[in-house]
Design a protein around this motif. Structure first.
Motif, PDB file in Angstrom:
ATOM      1  N   TYR A  10       3.739   3.731   1.545  1.00 34.65           N
ATOM      2  CA  TYR A  10       4.546   3.364   0.381  1.00 34.65           C
ATOM      3  C   TYR A  10       4.056   2.007  -0.095  1.00 34.65           C
ATOM      4  CZ  TYR A  10       8.505   2.283  -2.587  1.00 34.65           C
ATOM      5  OH  TYR A  10       9.291   1.960  -3.669  1.00 34.65           O
ATOM      6  N   ASN A  11       3.670   1.928  -1.362  1.00 33.33           N
ATOM      7  CA  ASN A  11       3.197   0.666  -1.933  1.00 33.33           C
ATOM      8  C   ASN A  11       4.412  -0.146  -2.378  1.00 33.33           C
ATOM      9  OD1 ASN A  11       2.328  -1.306  -3.917  1.00 33.33           O
ATOM     10  ND2 ASN A  11       0.324  -0.348  -3.745  1.00 33.33           N
ATOM     11  N   LEU A  12       4.640  -1.268  -1.718  1.00 31.52           N
ATOM     12  CA  LEU A  12       5.799  -2.110  -1.994  1.00 31.52           C
ATOM     13  C   LEU A  12       5.735  -2.776  -3.360  1.00 31.52           C
ATOM     14  CD1 LEU A  12       5.907  -3.720   1.544  1.00 31.52           C
ATOM     15  CD2 LEU A  12       7.515  -2.010   0.656  1.00 31.52           C
ATOM     16  N   SER A  13       4.545  -2.951  -3.889  1.00 32.30           N
ATOM     17  CA  SER A  13       4.384  -3.596  -5.200  1.00 32.30           C
ATOM     18  C   SER A  13       4.609  -2.631  -6.360  1.00 32.30           C
ATOM     19  CB  SER A  13       2.992  -4.209  -5.335  1.00 32.30           C
ATOM     20  OG  SER A  13       2.833  -5.253  -4.407  1.00 32.30           O
ATOM     21  N   THR A  14       4.072  -1.428  -6.219  1.00 32.23           N
ATOM     22  CA  THR A  14       4.137  -0.478  -7.328  1.00 32.23           C
ATOM     23  C   THR A  14       5.243   0.568  -7.171  1.00 32.23           C
ATOM     24  OG1 THR A  14       2.608   1.099  -6.300  1.00 32.23           O
ATOM     25  CG2 THR A  14       1.636  -0.670  -7.665  1.00 32.23           C
ATOM     26  N   GLY A  15       5.721   0.765  -5.925  1.00 23.73           N
ATOM     27  CA  GLY A  15       6.713   1.803  -5.676  1.00 23.73           C
ATOM     28  C   GLY A  15       6.117   3.193  -5.600  1.00 23.73           C
ATOM     29  N   GLU A  16       4.807   3.270  -5.509  1.00 24.50           N
ATOM     30  CA  GLU A  16       4.109   4.555  -5.463  1.00 24.50           C
ATOM     31  C   GLU A  16       3.766   4.937  -4.030  1.00 24.50           C
ATOM     32  OE1 GLU A  16       3.354   6.472  -8.193  1.00 24.50           O
ATOM     33  OE2 GLU A  16       4.480   5.019  -9.390  1.00 24.50           O
ATOM     34  N   VAL A  17       3.687   6.238  -3.790  1.00 24.17           N
ATOM     35  CA  VAL A  17       3.212   6.761  -2.515  1.00 24.17           C
ATOM     36  C   VAL A  17       1.699   6.902  -2.610  1.00 24.17           C
ATOM     37  CG1 VAL A  17       3.253   8.758  -0.963  1.00 24.17           C
ATOM     38  CG2 VAL A  17       5.374   7.948  -2.020  1.00 24.17           C
ATOM     39  N   GLU A  18       1.014   6.466  -1.563  1.00 23.16           N
ATOM     40  CA  GLU A  18      -0.446   6.525  -1.537  1.00 23.16           C
ATOM     41  C   GLU A  18      -0.898   7.258  -0.282  1.00 23.16           C
ATOM     42  OE1 GLU A  18      -0.975   2.110  -3.557  1.00 23.16           O
ATOM     43  OE2 GLU A  18      -1.485   2.385  -1.447  1.00 23.16           O
ATOM     44  N   PHE A  21      -5.767   4.208   2.757  1.00 22.40           N
ATOM     45  CA  PHE A  21      -5.737   2.762   2.513  1.00 22.40           C
ATOM     46  C   PHE A  21      -6.164   2.442   1.085  1.00 22.40           C
ATOM     47  CE2 PHE A  21      -6.970   2.868   7.199  1.00 22.40           C
ATOM     48  CZ  PHE A  21      -5.653   2.769   7.629  1.00 22.40           C
ATOM     49  N   GLU A  22      -5.323   2.779   0.126  1.00 23.99           N
ATOM     50  CA  GLU A  22      -5.653   2.540  -1.275  1.00 23.99           C
ATOM     51  C   GLU A  22      -5.388   1.096  -1.696  1.00 23.99           C
ATOM     52  OE1 GLU A  22      -3.941   5.340  -4.017  1.00 23.99           O
ATOM     53  OE2 GLU A  22      -4.295   7.011  -2.660  1.00 23.99           O
ATOM     54  N   SER A  23      -4.394   0.467  -1.112  1.00 23.39           N
ATOM     55  CA  SER A  23      -4.017  -0.883  -1.520  1.00 23.39           C
ATOM     56  C   SER A  23      -4.079  -1.821  -0.318  1.00 23.39           C
ATOM     57  CB  SER A  23      -2.611  -0.870  -2.127  1.00 23.39           C
ATOM     58  OG  SER A  23      -1.679  -0.369  -1.184  1.00 23.39           O
ATOM     59  N   PRO A  24      -4.033  -3.137  -0.568  1.00 24.03           N
ATOM     60  CA  PRO A  24      -4.076  -4.092   0.543  1.00 24.03           C
ATOM     61  C   PRO A  24      -2.909  -3.880   1.520  1.00 24.03           C
ATOM     62  CG  PRO A  24      -4.345  -5.214  -1.561  1.00 24.03           C
ATOM     63  CD  PRO A  24      -3.968  -3.798  -1.866  1.00 24.03           C
ATOM     64  N   ALA A  25      -3.151  -4.171   2.782  1.00 22.22           N
ATOM     65  CA  ALA A  25      -2.153  -3.957   3.833  1.00 22.22           C
ATOM     66  C   ALA A  25      -0.838  -4.666   3.536  1.00 22.22           C
ATOM     67  CB  ALA A  25      -2.711  -4.422   5.177  1.00 22.22           C
ATOM     68  N   ILE A  26      -0.887  -5.830   2.926  1.00 26.64           N
ATOM     69  CA  ILE A  26       0.339  -6.586   2.653  1.00 26.64           C
ATOM     70  C   ILE A  26       1.266  -5.851   1.681  1.00 26.64           C
ATOM     71  CG2 ILE A  26      -0.553  -7.966   0.723  1.00 26.64           C
ATOM     72  CD1 ILE A  26       0.948 -10.349   2.233  1.00 26.64           C
ATOM     73  N   ASP A  27       0.709  -4.940   0.901  1.00 27.19           N
ATOM     74  CA  ASP A  27       1.495  -4.181  -0.075  1.00 27.19           C
ATOM     75  C   ASP A  27       1.965  -2.826   0.448  1.00 27.19           C
ATOM     76  OD1 ASP A  27       1.219  -6.156  -2.005  1.00 27.19           O
ATOM     77  OD2 ASP A  27      -0.623  -5.288  -2.816  1.00 27.19           O
ATOM     78  N   ARG A  28       1.578  -2.466   1.680  1.00 22.25           N
ATOM     79  CA  ARG A  28       1.876  -1.122   2.189  1.00 22.25           C
ATOM     80  C   ARG A  28       2.950  -1.133   3.260  1.00 22.25           C
ATOM     81  NH1 ARG A  28      -3.923  -0.687   3.164  1.00 22.25           N
ATOM     82  NH2 ARG A  28      -3.366  -0.747   5.353  1.00 22.25           N
ATOM     83  N   ALA A  29       3.805  -0.109   3.244  1.00 17.46           N
ATOM     84  CA  ALA A  29       4.733   0.181   4.343  1.00 17.46           C
ATOM     85  C   ALA A  29       4.355   1.546   4.875  1.00 17.46           C
ATOM     86  CB  ALA A  29       6.170   0.177   3.851  1.00 17.46           C
ATOM     87  N   ALA A  38       7.214   9.007   3.011  1.00 19.07           N
ATOM     88  CA  ALA A  38       6.790   7.730   2.428  1.00 19.07           C
ATOM     89  C   ALA A  38       7.644   7.379   1.218  1.00 19.07           C
ATOM     90  CB  ALA A  38       5.316   7.793   2.034  1.00 19.07           C
ATOM     91  N   ALA A  39       8.038   8.365   0.446  1.00 20.16           N
ATOM     92  CA  ALA A  39       8.867   8.115  -0.736  1.00 20.16           C
ATOM     93  C   ALA A  39      10.244   7.573  -0.356  1.00 20.16           C
ATOM     94  CB  ALA A  39       9.010   9.400  -1.553  1.00 20.16           C
ATOM     95  N   LYS A  40      10.674   7.869   0.856  1.00 14.62           N
ATOM     96  CA  LYS A  40      11.983   7.391   1.333  1.00 14.62           C
ATOM     97  C   LYS A  40      11.894   6.016   1.992  1.00 14.62           C
ATOM     98  CE  LYS A  40      13.526  12.104   2.239  1.00 14.62           C
ATOM     99  NZ  LYS A  40      13.896  13.058   3.286  1.00 14.62           N
ATOM    100  N   ALA A  41      10.737   5.380   1.949  1.00 18.18           N
ATOM    101  CA  ALA A  41      10.523   4.106   2.633  1.00 18.18           C
ATOM    102  C   ALA A  41      11.530   3.022   2.236  1.00 18.18           C
ATOM    103  CB  ALA A  41       9.096   3.618   2.416  1.00 18.18           C
ATOM    104  N   PRO A  42      11.859   2.843   0.956  1.00 21.18           N
ATOM    105  CA  PRO A  42      12.808   1.765   0.625  1.00 21.18           C
ATOM    106  C   PRO A  42      14.162   1.925   1.339  1.00 21.18           C
ATOM    107  CG  PRO A  42      11.684   2.490  -1.349  1.00 21.18           C
ATOM    108  CD  PRO A  42      11.315   3.463  -0.246  1.00 21.18           C
ATOM    109  N   ALA A  43      14.676   3.141   1.388  1.00 19.43           N
ATOM    110  CA  ALA A  43      15.956   3.377   2.068  1.00 19.43           C
ATOM    111  C   ALA A  43      15.809   3.130   3.567  1.00 19.43           C
ATOM    112  CB  ALA A  43      16.441   4.793   1.802  1.00 19.43           C
ATOM    113  N   LEU A  44      14.712   3.585   4.147  1.00 17.57           N
ATOM    114  CA  LEU A  44      14.467   3.384   5.569  1.00 17.57           C
ATOM    115  C   LEU A  44      14.364   1.898   5.898  1.00 17.57           C
ATOM    116  CD1 LEU A  44      13.812   4.566   8.362  1.00 17.57           C
ATOM    117  CD2 LEU A  44      11.416   4.638   7.656  1.00 17.57           C
ATOM    118  N   LEU A  45      13.651   1.146   5.068  1.00 21.14           N
ATOM    119  CA  LEU A  45      13.505  -0.289   5.290  1.00 21.14           C
ATOM    120  C   LEU A  45      14.850  -1.006   5.190  1.00 21.14           C
ATOM    121  CD1 LEU A  45      10.202  -0.900   3.320  1.00 21.14           C
ATOM    122  CD2 LEU A  45      10.498  -0.807   5.803  1.00 21.14           C
ATOM    123  N   ARG A  46      15.700  -0.587   4.241  1.00 18.40           N
ATOM    124  CA  ARG A  46      17.046  -1.170   4.123  1.00 18.40           C
ATOM    125  C   ARG A  46      17.871  -0.887   5.370  1.00 18.40           C
ATOM    126  NH1 ARG A  46      16.449   0.353  -1.254  1.00 18.40           N
ATOM    127  NH2 ARG A  46      17.398   2.388  -0.864  1.00 18.40           N
TER     128      ARG A  46
END
Length: 78
Positions: A10-18, A21-29, A38-46
């Motif tokens: 889950y890309n934390l910057s864009t909100g997209e599922v990837e 390794f499409e984006s930098p590690a700091i932007d990925r969950a 992966a799409a449910k990542a924001p709820a899981l992180l909360r």
């Protein structure tokens, strides 16, 4: 079991599922096994953040209720 480069993130910057390794590690969950997970990542992180905060609060409450040691090394019960 697949390699992390083949899993979903889950890309934390864009909100997209990837995938991979499409984006930098700091932007990925992740990683996640499926795009749906992966799409449910924001709820899981909360949920995890709330659980960690509650656990930390319990730990803080416990440590603040312990008797304080005195300067002479006794616990103050003498």
């Amino acid at each position: 079991m697949t390699k992390d480069s083949e899993k979903y993130w889950y890309n934390l910057s864009t909100g997209e599922v990837e995938k991979g390794f499409e984006s930098p590690a700091i932007d990925r969950a992740g990683p996640f096994e499926t795009a749906e997970e992966a799409a449910k990542a924001p709820a899981l992180l909360r949920e995890r953040s709330k659980a960690w905060a509650e656990e930390e609060s319990r730990d803080d409450d416990w440590s603040s209720s312990k008797p304080k040691s005195s300067a002479d090394g006794t616990d103050g019960d003498n």
